[in-house]
Write a protein that holds these residues in place. Structure first.
Motif, mmCIF file in Angstrom:
data_model
loop_
_atom_site.group_PDB
_atom_site.id
_atom_site.type_symbol
_atom_site.label_atom_id
_atom_site.label_comp_id
_atom_site.label_asym_id
_atom_site.label_seq_id
_atom_site.Cartn_x
_atom_site.Cartn_y
_atom_site.Cartn_z
ATOM 1 N N SER A 113 2.078 10.053 7.252
ATOM 2 C CA SER A 113 0.253 10.478 7.205
ATOM 3 C C SER A 113 0.340 11.775 7.247
ATOM 4 O O SER A 113 -0.624 12.493 6.699
ATOM 5 C CB SER A 113 -0.535 9.587 8.109
ATOM 6 O OG SER A 113 -0.703 10.174 9.691
ATOM 7 N N LEU B 34 -3.699 7.253 7.968
ATOM 8 C CA LEU B 34 -4.065 8.365 7.013
ATOM 9 C C LEU B 34 -5.338 8.215 6.940
ATOM 10 O O LEU B 34 -6.329 8.955 7.431
ATOM 11 C CB LEU B 34 -3.742 7.678 6.031
ATOM 12 C CG LEU B 34 -4.278 8.548 4.557
ATOM 13 C CD1 LEU B 34 -3.499 10.296 5.433
ATOM 14 C CD2 LEU B 34 -3.515 9.041 3.982
ATOM 15 N N ASP B 35 -6.128 6.568 6.938
ATOM 16 C CA ASP B 35 -8.002 6.522 6.887
ATOM 17 C C ASP B 35 -8.455 6.559 7.815
ATOM 18 O O ASP B 35 -9.594 7.497 7.559
ATOM 19 C CB ASP B 35 -7.901 5.371 6.393
ATOM 20 C CG ASP B 35 -9.567 5.118 6.283
ATOM 21 O OD1 ASP B 35 -10.096 4.857 5.055
ATOM 22 O OD2 ASP B 35 -9.889 4.673 7.344
ATOM 23 N N ILE C 105 -6.374 6.303 -0.676
ATOM 24 C CA ILE C 105 -5.782 5.791 0.320
ATOM 25 C C ILE C 105 -5.703 4.333 -0.439
ATOM 26 O O ILE C 105 -5.078 3.379 -0.254
ATOM 27 C CB ILE C 105 -6.908 6.205 1.288
ATOM 28 C CG1 ILE C 105 -6.457 7.523 1.870
ATOM 29 C CG2 ILE C 105 -6.123 4.370 2.607
ATOM 30 C CD1 ILE C 105 -6.736 7.325 3.361
ATOM 31 N N VAL D 295 -9.352 -2.473 2.158
ATOM 32 C CA VAL D 295 -9.437 -1.193 0.679
ATOM 33 C C VAL D 295 -10.959 -0.957 0.557
ATOM 34 O O VAL D 295 -11.466 0.219 -0.268
ATOM 35 C CB VAL D 295 -8.190 -2.207 0.059
ATOM 36 C CG1 VAL D 295 -8.837 -1.583 -1.465
ATOM 37 C CG2 VAL D 295 -7.035 -2.123 0.500
ATOM 38 N N ILE E 275 -3.381 3.962 -2.731
ATOM 39 C CA ILE E 275 -1.823 3.513 -2.782
ATOM 40 C C ILE E 275 -2.235 1.668 -1.485
ATOM 41 O O ILE E 275 -1.382 1.110 -1.548
ATOM 42 C CB ILE E 275 -1.754 4.541 -1.973
ATOM 43 C CG1 ILE E 275 -1.557 5.398 -1.960
ATOM 44 C CG2 ILE E 275 -0.409 3.652 -0.423
ATOM 45 C CD1 ILE E 275 -1.104 6.954 -0.839
ATOM 46 N N SER E 276 -2.805 1.554 -0.964
ATOM 47 C CA SER E 276 -3.556 0.036 -0.290
ATOM 48 C C SER E 276 -3.272 -0.838 -1.695
ATOM 49 O O SER E 276 -2.624 -1.586 -0.955
ATOM 50 C CB SER E 276 -4.524 0.339 0.474
ATOM 51 O OG SER E 276 -4.722 1.613 1.715
ATOM 52 N N TYR F 250 -6.539 -6.193 5.220
ATOM 53 C CA TYR F 250 -6.396 -5.255 4.310
ATOM 54 C C TYR F 250 -6.758 -5.478 3.382
ATOM 55 O O TYR F 250 -7.090 -3.820 2.847
ATOM 56 C CB TYR F 250 -4.920 -5.603 3.990
ATOM 57 C CG TYR F 250 -3.790 -4.129 3.685
ATOM 58 C CD1 TYR F 250 -4.456 -2.871 4.796
ATOM 59 C CD2 TYR F 250 -3.257 -4.380 2.439
ATOM 60 C CE1 TYR F 250 -3.671 -1.583 4.195
ATOM 61 C CE2 TYR F 250 -2.550 -2.831 2.103
ATOM 62 C CZ TYR F 250 -2.660 -2.017 2.828
ATOM 63 O OH TYR F 250 -2.489 -0.854 2.717
ATOM 64 N N THR G 250 -1.399 3.433 5.688
ATOM 65 C CA THR G 250 -2.149 4.179 5.065
ATOM 66 C C THR G 250 -4.024 3.598 5.582
ATOM 67 O O THR G 250 -4.660 4.507 5.451
ATOM 68 C CB THR G 250 -3.111 2.520 3.732
ATOM 69 O OG1 THR G 250 -2.592 1.205 4.391
ATOM 70 C CG2 THR G 250 -2.088 3.225 2.823
ATOM 71 N N THR H 83 -12.334 1.065 1.940
ATOM 72 C CA THR H 83 -11.851 2.878 1.670
ATOM 73 C C THR H 83 -13.000 2.647 0.764
ATOM 74 O O THR H 83 -12.829 4.246 -0.040
ATOM 75 C CB THR H 83 -10.606 3.151 1.927
ATOM 76 O OG1 THR H 83 -9.746 2.476 3.305
ATOM 77 C CG2 THR H 83 -9.877 3.867 1.472
ATOM 78 N N GLY I 76 0.416 12.415 3.684
ATOM 79 C CA GLY I 76 -0.924 11.895 3.746
ATOM 80 C C GLY I 76 -1.541 13.406 3.647
ATOM 81 O O GLY I 76 -2.861 13.885 2.633
#
Length: 419
Positions: A147, A25-26, A171, A87, A174-175, A83, A22, A90, A151
């Motif tokens: 990813s 991918l971000d 994202i 999120v 999923i996170s 984390y 994640t 994101t 992703g």
């Protein structure tokens, strides 16, 4: 000696891989979205480079601030805190209506997301001995390839339908699920708390950063990200406008390249454990230089050839990342491990931020979309790779000297071994 992993240890590896998936991918999603973001927000290559580097700069700053505290708390709590902030950042990217808000959102995401990798690597170093860290790193680092496989194509597909903000919502969802799994299933990680550390966070940071034995590791890991930060932000624009790949075919390029990288990652990790982490790093670096010299000067090319050369490039890049991180994880003492990883991550992010911003100044996008100056980026990256290889030689020497000394402070019960 043959090592086997318990079900819990397999869960930890899988969890860290999903977390890396994640976070990576971000960051990576901005590359294929670059064409759309620059067009829809009407920004230049230099401004887009600043959006990419804003994440890196804020990540570097937060990593330095977190370094003094990294070895004073349960690593699970540290992981969940950062984390959760990632999120949030994101989600902000998913609602960004303009350039200024997107820039702010990337800063927030970087403040939290940039520290996660260092915490994950500290957890790996706490739970697994050096002899199998190449294998573990290889599995966790498949997140980079995953990813791309899952992703990036899905993200680009979503962006073509619902706009460039939609991949960030994917994202975030999923996170959130991964975070819930960590809350309920990850055990506290506190073995490092038994080691004596500096009472004051700032002093612990200064002592760790000022340790001359750690300097080669800091320098090497700082330069390791230069290539990705310089080439990736404009990779999609280069593929579309310079290589002649259609926007519709771009997901296929990422998908096939990612599949190849996913297959190569675990194999490279095993090779690093078997043949030596520095040997794998050195050969991967030399091959990377040769491919980059040709790739950055390419013109209009058939789709199959672009996929082929991208796949080859990502295999050797994966080899560099896995072997370098596995070797670098053996540099610090247990009492300094969290701080060392945080400082390394910060230096890497700050260096990457400078690199991505500089890339935006080196290349120029003409009115037709063609990217000028891409070969110059290749020359800079090749130079950085060769310098990194020389520094990693010193890192390898130090790690070997530590391994020949009496073993102490290594986790004994974390891994089940079997003759």
């Amino acid at each position: 000696m043959k090592f086997t992993f318990s079900k819990y240890q397999i869960f930890v590896v899988a969890l860290l891989a999903f977390i890396q998936f994640t976070v990576v991918l971000d960051f990576m999603i901005l590359s294929p979205l670059g064409v759309q973001v620059m067009e829809q927000l009407k920004i230049s290559t230099s401004k887009f480079g600043l959006v990419v580097s804003a994440y890196a700069f804020s990540a570097g700053i937060s990593g330095i601030l977190a370094a003094g505290f990294a070895d004073r708390f349960d690593r699970k709590k540290m992981l969940l805190f950062f984390y959760g902030g990632f999120v949030l950042g994101t989600v902000l990217c998913g609602i960004a209506p303009n350039y200024e808000f997107l820039l702010f959102a990337r800063i927030v995401t970087g403040l939290f997301g940039g520290v996660i990798a260092s915490i994950s690597f500290a957890i790996i170093a706490d739970l697994f001995p050096l002899e199998v860290r190449g294998r573990v790193m290889g599995l966790v680092m498949t997140a980079f390839a995953a990813s791309q496989v899952f992703g990036l194509p899905i993200g680009v597909f979503f962006s073509n339908i619902w706009g460039w903000q939609s991949p960030f919502w994917m994202i975030a969802l999923i996170s959130g699920l991964v975070g819930i799994a960590a809350i309920f299933n990850l055990q506290p990680i506190v073995s490092h708390l038994s080691e004596k550390t500096e009472n004051k966070a700032i002093k612990h940071l200064v002592v760790t950063a000022g340790n001359p034995n750690y300097l080669p590791g800091f320098l090497a890991i700082m330069l390791l990200a230069t290539g990705g930060y310089m080439l990736m932000p404009f990779g999609s624009a280069f593929s579309v406008h310079n290589l002649g790949i259609s926007l519709e075919d771009l997901p296929l390029v990422y998908f096939v390249t990612g599949i190849v990288s996913m297959a190569a990652g675990p194999l490279i990790g095993r090779a690093a454990d078997k043949f030596g982490k520095y040997s794998v790093f050195l050969y991967s670096s030399l091959i990377t230089c040769m491919i980059l010299f040709y790739y950055t000067s390419m013109g209009i090319s058939p789709l199959w050839f672009v996929i082929l050369i991208n796949s080859a490039l990502f295999i050797v890049i994966t080899g560099r990342v896995i072997s370098a991180n596995a070797l670098n994880s053996a540099m610090p003492e247990l009492r300094d491990r969290g701080a060392y990883m945080a400082i390394s991550s910060s230096l890497q992010q700050l260096s990457g931020g400078i690199a991505s911003y500089a890339a935006g100044l080196i290349v120029i996008q003409t009115p037709s979309g063609y990217i000028q100056g891409y070969p110059n980026l290749g020359y800079v990256v090749i130079t950085a790779i060769l310098v990194t290889a020389a520094i990693m030689y010193k890192v390898n020497e130090y790690v070997q000297s530590k391994q020949s000394a009496p073993v102490k402070n290594e986790p004994e019960a974390a891994l089940v071994s079997e003759i």
